[in-house]
Write a protein that holds these residues in place. Structure first.
Motif, short mmCIF file in Angstrom:
data_model
loop_
_atom_site.label_atom_id
_atom_site.label_comp_id
_atom_site.label_asym_id
_atom_site.label_seq_id
_atom_site.Cartn_x
_atom_site.Cartn_y
_atom_site.Cartn_z
N PRO A 270 -7.42 -12.79 -1.78
CA PRO A 270 -5.97 -12.55 -1.73
C PRO A 270 -5.64 -11.47 -0.69
N ASP A 271 -4.41 -11.49 -0.23
CA ASP A 271 -3.93 -10.50 0.73
C ASP A 271 -3.93 -9.14 0.04
N LEU A 272 -4.70 -8.19 0.56
CA LEU A 272 -4.84 -6.88 -0.06
C LEU A 272 -3.81 -5.88 0.44
N ARG A 273 -2.93 -6.30 1.33
CA ARG A 273 -1.94 -5.37 1.86
C ARG A 273 -0.83 -5.13 0.83
N PRO A 274 -0.42 -3.86 0.69
CA PRO A 274 0.68 -3.56 -0.24
C PRO A 274 2.00 -3.99 0.38
N PRO A 275 3.01 -4.22 -0.45
CA PRO A 275 4.32 -4.53 0.10
C PRO A 275 4.85 -3.34 0.89
N GLN A 276 5.62 -3.63 1.92
CA GLN A 276 6.15 -2.56 2.76
C GLN A 276 7.34 -1.89 2.07
N PRO A 277 7.28 -0.55 1.88
CA PRO A 277 8.40 0.14 1.24
C PRO A 277 9.56 0.27 2.21
N VAL A 278 10.74 0.39 1.65
CA VAL A 278 11.95 0.58 2.45
C VAL A 278 12.33 2.04 2.34
N HIS A 279 12.47 2.71 3.48
CA HIS A 279 12.84 4.13 3.50
C HIS A 279 14.15 4.32 4.23
N ARG A 280 14.95 5.23 3.73
CA ARG A 280 16.19 5.60 4.40
C ARG A 280 15.88 6.77 5.32
N GLN A 281 16.54 6.82 6.44
CA GLN A 281 16.41 7.97 7.34
C GLN A 281 17.45 8.99 6.92
N LEU B 12 5.35 13.23 4.08
CA LEU B 12 4.85 12.23 3.13
C LEU B 12 4.94 10.82 3.72
N ASP B 13 6.03 10.54 4.46
CA ASP B 13 6.15 9.24 5.12
C ASP B 13 5.04 9.03 6.15
N ALA B 14 4.72 10.08 6.91
CA ALA B 14 3.65 9.98 7.90
C ALA B 14 2.31 9.75 7.22
N LEU B 15 2.07 10.46 6.13
CA LEU B 15 0.83 10.28 5.38
C LEU B 15 0.74 8.87 4.81
N GLN B 16 1.87 8.37 4.29
CA GLN B 16 1.89 7.02 3.74
C GLN B 16 1.58 5.99 4.83
N ALA B 17 2.12 6.17 6.02
CA ALA B 17 1.84 5.25 7.12
C ALA B 17 0.37 5.31 7.52
N GLN B 18 -0.18 6.51 7.55
CA GLN B 18 -1.60 6.66 7.89
C GLN B 18 -2.48 5.99 6.84
N LEU B 19 -2.16 6.17 5.57
CA LEU B 19 -2.94 5.54 4.51
C LEU B 19 -2.81 4.02 4.55
N ALA B 20 -1.61 3.51 4.85
CA ALA B 20 -1.43 2.06 4.95
C ALA B 20 -2.27 1.48 6.08
N GLU B 21 -2.34 2.20 7.19
CA GLU B 21 -3.16 1.75 8.32
C GLU B 21 -4.64 1.73 7.94
N ARG B 22 -5.10 2.76 7.27
CA ARG B 22 -6.49 2.81 6.83
C ARG B 22 -6.79 1.71 5.84
N ARG B 23 -5.84 1.46 4.94
CA ARG B 23 -6.03 0.40 3.95
C ARG B 23 -6.15 -0.95 4.63
N GLU B 24 -5.33 -1.18 5.64
CA GLU B 24 -5.37 -2.44 6.38
C GLU B 24 -6.73 -2.63 7.05
N ARG B 25 -7.24 -1.58 7.68
CA ARG B 25 -8.55 -1.67 8.33
C ARG B 25 -9.65 -1.95 7.31
N LEU B 26 -9.57 -1.30 6.15
CA LEU B 26 -10.57 -1.52 5.12
C LEU B 26 -10.49 -2.94 4.57
#
Length: 140
Positions: free
Chosen positions: A124-135, A92-106
Motif C-alpha cells: 500500500p501507499d505509505l505516504r501520509p495525506p498532505q495536511p492543509v496549512h493556512r499562512q 514546526l511546518d519546516a520540520l513536518q516537511a523535512q520528516l515527510a521527505e524522509r518518510r517518502e525516501r524510506l
C-alpha cells in the motif's frame, strides 16, 4: 496554597511543579515549616506553561515569554509574543516537511526491497495525506 493543592487544581504532578519552579516558570514563597506556598494565580500560570509545552515550546523559550503573560492584546509585548508563536509554527511546518521527505525516501527504499511477483499486489501507499496549512501574517 501548597504544592499538592496546586497540582490538583492545575492537573499536573508535584514533580512537574518542582521542575517548572526550578526552570523559573513558577514562583513560590516558603512557609515557616519550609513548605512551598503558591499564590492562587499560579494555577493559571501552570495551565499556560502546559499549553506552551504542548505547542512545542521549550522551558527556556517559555521563560522568555513570561514577560508577555499579562499583556493586553493590542500592546507591543503581545505582538512580540504572537510573533514568537508564528515563528514556532513556521519551524514546526519546516520540520513536518523535512520528516515527510524522509518518510517518502524510506517508503521508496522499502518498496525496492519488497518482492513483486505475479498475483502479488504492490504494498500500500505509505505516504501520509498532505495536511492543509493556512499562512499566517502579523499586521500591526
Amino acid at each position: 496554597m501548597q504544592i499538592g493543592e496546586l497540582a490538583v487544581r492545575a492537573g499536573v504532578s508535584t514533580r512537574a511543579l518542582r521542575h517548572y519552579e526550578a526552570r523559573q516558570l513558577l514562583e513560590s514563597s516558603r512557609l515557616d515549616n519550609g513548605y512551598r506556598d503558591y499564590a492562587p494565580s499560579m494555577v493559571q500560570r501552570v495551565l499556560w506553561v502546559r499549553e506552551l509545552l504542548e505547542c512545542g515550546f521549550s522551558t527556556r523559550q517559555i521563560h522568555g515569554l513570561l514577560q508577555f503573560l499579562q499583556e493586553e492584546e493590542d500592546s507591543e509585548g503581545f505582538l512580540a509574543c504572537l510573533q514568537q508563536h508564528m515563528e514556532k509554527l513556521a519551524a514546526l511546518d519546516a520540520l513536518q516537511a523535512q520528516l515527510a521527505e524522509r518518510r517518502e525516501r524510506l517508503a521508496e527504499k522499502i518498496g525496492r526491497y519488497l518482492p513483486v511477483q505475479d498475483g502479488l499486489a504492490r504494498p500500500p501507499d505509505l505516504r501520509p495525506p498532505q495536511p492543509v496549512h493556512r499562512q499566517l501574517t502579523l499586521e500591526k
